[in-house]
Design a protein around this motif. Sequence first.
Motif, PDB file in Angstrom:
ATOM      1  N   ALA A  97      -3.685  -5.835  -6.597  1.00  0.00           N
ATOM      2  CA  ALA A  97      -3.220  -6.063  -5.232  1.00  0.00           C
ATOM      3  C   ALA A  97      -3.293  -7.552  -4.937  1.00  0.00           C
ATOM      4  N   GLY A  98      -2.440  -8.012  -4.052  1.00  0.00           N
ATOM      5  CA  GLY A  98      -2.454  -9.422  -3.681  1.00  0.00           C
ATOM      6  C   GLY A  98      -1.816  -9.611  -2.322  1.00  0.00           C
ATOM      7  N   GLU A  99      -2.382 -10.513  -1.525  1.00  0.00           N
ATOM      8  CA  GLU A  99      -1.863 -10.725  -0.181  1.00  0.00           C
ATOM      9  C   GLU A  99      -0.409 -11.189  -0.195  1.00  0.00           C
ATOM     10  N   GLU A 100      -0.073 -12.080  -1.126  1.00  0.00           N
ATOM     11  CA  GLU A 100       1.294 -12.584  -1.154  1.00  0.00           C
ATOM     12  C   GLU A 100       2.263 -11.503  -1.612  1.00  0.00           C
ATOM     13  N   HIS A 101       1.846 -10.665  -2.551  1.00  0.00           N
ATOM     14  CA  HIS A 101       2.706  -9.572  -2.995  1.00  0.00           C
ATOM     15  C   HIS A 101       2.966  -8.605  -1.840  1.00  0.00           C
ATOM     16  N   ASP A 102       1.911  -8.302  -1.079  1.00  0.00           N
ATOM     17  CA  ASP A 102       2.079  -7.439   0.089  1.00  0.00           C
ATOM     18  C   ASP A 102       2.983  -8.102   1.129  1.00  0.00           C
ATOM     19  N   ALA A 103       2.843  -9.415   1.278  1.00  0.00           N
ATOM     20  CA  ALA A 103       3.662 -10.141   2.258  1.00  0.00           C
ATOM     21  C   ALA A 103       5.144 -10.063   1.898  1.00  0.00           C
ATOM     22  N   ILE A 104       5.451 -10.137   0.608  1.00  0.00           N
ATOM     23  CA  ILE A 104       6.849 -10.061   0.169  1.00  0.00           C
ATOM     24  C   ILE A 104       7.410  -8.663   0.404  1.00  0.00           C
ATOM     25  N   ALA A 105       6.624  -7.643   0.047  1.00  0.00           N
ATOM     26  CA  ALA A 105       7.064  -6.258   0.272  1.00  0.00           C
ATOM     27  C   ALA A 105       7.258  -5.990   1.761  1.00  0.00           C
ATOM     28  N   THR A 106       6.333  -6.494   2.571  1.00  0.00           N
ATOM     29  CA  THR A 106       6.399  -6.293   4.017  1.00  0.00           C
ATOM     30  C   THR A 106       7.610  -6.996   4.613  1.00  0.00           C
ATOM     31  N   TYR A 107       7.850  -8.215   4.194  1.00  0.00           N
ATOM     32  CA  TYR A 107       8.986  -8.975   4.712  1.00  0.00           C
ATOM     33  C   TYR A 107      10.297  -8.243   4.427  1.00  0.00           C
ATOM     34  N   HIS A 108      10.446  -7.740   3.201  1.00  0.00           N
ATOM     35  CA  HIS A 108      11.683  -7.051   2.835  1.00  0.00           C
ATOM     36  C   HIS A 108      11.838  -5.753   3.627  1.00  0.00           C
ATOM     37  N   ASN A 109      10.762  -4.995   3.754  1.00  0.00           N
ATOM     38  CA  ASN A 109      10.826  -3.719   4.459  1.00  0.00           C
ATOM     39  C   ASN A 109      11.166  -3.922   5.935  1.00  0.00           C
ATOM     40  N   ARG A 110      10.528  -4.905   6.562  1.00  0.00           N
ATOM     41  CA  ARG A 110      10.792  -5.161   7.982  1.00  0.00           C
ATOM     42  C   ARG A 110      12.180  -5.765   8.183  1.00  0.00           C
TER      43      ARG A 110
END
Length: 210
Positions: A97-110
């Motif tokens: 897990a990684g904060e930046e990886h989550d940030a990228i997934a979140t940005y795309h989903n939103r």
Amino acid sequence: MHLEKEPISYDLDDAEAPSYFDVGKWHVVAIVVLVALVGLVAAGVISVPEFGGPPSIDDAPGKEERAAGIDLVETETTLRERLNEHRSEDGLSGLAAGEEHDAIATYHNRHRAVAAHDDDVERPTPREDYAEFDHECSYAPAFQSFPISRLGIDGSIHAYDSEAELGDAVADTLVAAPGGDGAVMDDYEAIGVDIHVYPNDAVYVSLFLC
């Protein structure tokens, strides 16, 4: 070819120095503009980006933290852990897990959520959203973004009673579907996860693998 240096000169008598009034006038204009900008920022009319921070979308339609009594952040953790269990069973290492990886997934989903509810916003491609981040992967990055109904399970958040039930349902079905596991069972090292619930209660998942 021979090049000669040609000195640049000018006649000081021809140079017109600005008056104190001219200089002071522009200082006053600059101060007025600066004060106006500060006022707009304070009023929230203009937002100032955080320099050095990742891009984000904070006002996407729907729910991103909790919906129908289910903690979506906890569900994301459950989904990641369940996917790693399947990888372990196949002899693959776990996805970090990684904060930046989550940030990228979140940005795309939103971003997809915004586009789905605003005709003036084009549906983004994974490549376009990934390019917004200063991030490099050891492998070619991969996205998997989908409404969970596409997996053949109930797509409404109201169909699930707990974070574990929702996370396990998505992970188990994704891996079991013919060809559905895709990148989640490939030789990637890290994963970003985001779960977003649209205003119509449909659950959307975005996975970023790196």
